[in-house]
Design an enzyme around this catalytic site. Structure first.
Site, short mmCIF file in Angstrom:
data_model
loop_
_atom_site.label_atom_id
_atom_site.label_comp_id
_atom_site.label_asym_id
_atom_site.label_seq_id
_atom_site.Cartn_x
_atom_site.Cartn_y
_atom_site.Cartn_z
N LEU A 64 0.83 -1.20 0.00
CA LEU A 64 0.00 0.00 0.00
C LEU A 64 0.86 1.26 0.00
O LEU A 64 2.07 1.20 0.25
CB LEU A 64 -0.94 -0.03 1.20
CG LEU A 64 -1.83 -1.28 1.26
CD1 LEU A 64 -2.51 -1.40 2.62
CD2 LEU A 64 -2.87 -1.26 0.14
N PRO A 67 1.14 5.09 5.40
CA PRO A 67 0.57 4.61 6.67
C PRO A 67 -0.94 4.76 6.76
O PRO A 67 -1.61 3.90 7.35
CB PRO A 67 1.28 5.49 7.71
CG PRO A 67 2.60 5.83 7.09
CD PRO A 67 2.29 6.01 5.64
N LYS A 165 14.36 -0.08 5.62
CA LYS A 165 13.90 0.51 4.36
C LYS A 165 14.03 2.03 4.39
O LYS A 165 14.44 2.65 3.40
CB LYS A 165 12.45 0.10 4.09
CG LYS A 165 11.78 0.79 2.89
CD LYS A 165 12.51 0.49 1.57
CE LYS A 165 11.93 1.24 0.39
NZ LYS A 165 10.63 0.75 -0.05
N LYS A 226 7.39 11.20 0.36
CA LYS A 226 6.71 10.55 1.48
C LYS A 226 7.68 9.74 2.31
O LYS A 226 7.66 9.78 3.55
CB LYS A 226 5.59 9.67 0.94
CG LYS A 226 4.81 8.88 1.99
CD LYS A 226 5.35 7.47 2.20
CE LYS A 226 5.21 6.61 0.95
NZ LYS A 226 5.67 5.22 1.20
#
Length: 266
Positions: A64, A67, A165, A226
């Site tokens: 996705l 968050p 990550k 992001k």
């Protein structure tokens, strides 16, 4: 092979789901915008409801955007997860978001964080790098699934994959930005672009130069911004994020197109 529910068929999710299906897995898939599987694909069954997708699945994979999207899906599916299910979140959302999802899970449901490094091409060929965090039993349970998608790097306990990550993507995006600025500087000093690029490519920045010049990658500028926001970090990455956001017209373009704009004086 047990049933997999795969939630999120975006740029990366769809080729990853196809890759699993081509390996013999049976997948029930869902995407917020329906119709992401335009033609019949053996092993993929698209449904309109994420809760329906996860019913009866032994492994749930989420890929996705952020968050907020992960939390929204968690609210819809948590009650449907049966004991013994392992949820593998492959989104780039950071360890805090992963911890929040873990707190929602029913007893007996495991969670593995496994975000990836790589772009759309490797997503479809099993060439990703999969950064895995979680309890040992849960990780081993889903390892065959993850190995179908790429090289698995065991990072440690819960949240470790999500954390690494952010470290890796911060270094990559920041490094690509430095290459763009360096090439812009070369142009302002009257140096031939090929000369400057060749010297940079031959040194320790070689991999970043290749990424800055990529024509087949698909990592949108808005997602790079992001990820830097999730990483927090110091003034350098903060400045890079501000530079990314200064080009809203490139929000859906690959990071390399942002480098092109910087080199052109943008």
């Amino acid at each position: 092979m047990e049933k997999i529910a795969f939630l999120g068929l975006g740029r990366m999710g769809l080729p990853m789901a196809r890759r699993l299906a081509s390996g013999g897995y049976s997948l029930t898939v869902w995407n917020r915008t329906p119709g992401r599987v335009p033609e019949p694909v053996e092993g993929l069954v698209e449904v309109a409801d994420p809760a329906a997708a996860v019913r009866g699945a032994g492994v749930v994979v989420t890929m996705l955007a952020d968050p907020a999207a992960l939390a929204a899906v968690a609210r819809q599916i948590s009650a449907e997860l049966a004991p013994g299910t392992v949820w593998v979140d492959m989104s780039s959302v950071g360890p805090a978001a992963v911890a929040e999802v873990r707190d929602r899970l029913p007893d007996g449901v495991g969670l593995v964080d496994a975000p990836v490094l790589g772009s759309v091409g490797p997503a479809g060929t099993g060439g990703l790098t999969v950064l895995v965090g979680g309890g040992p039993e849960d990780v081993e349970r889903v390892r065959p699934v993850l190995e179908r998608l790429g090289r698995v790097v065991d990072c440690g306990g819960p949240g470790a994959g999500a954390a690494l990550k952010l470290v890796a993507i911060g270094a990559i995006v920041g490094g690509v930005a430095v290459v763009g600025e360096a090439l812009a500087l070369a142009g302002s000093l009257g140096l031939p672009e090929e000369l400057a690029e060749g010297v940079l490519a031959a040194g320790p920045l070689g991999g970043l130069v290749a990424r800055a010049r990529a024509v087949d990658a698909d990592f949108p500028v808005r997602l790079a911004a992001k990820d830097l926001a999730l990483a927090g970090g110091g003034p350098v990455l903060g400045a890079v994020r501000e530079r990314l956001l200064a080009h809203p017209e490139l929000a859906e373009q690959d990071l390399a197109r942002w480098v092109d704009a910087v080199r052109a004086g943008g």
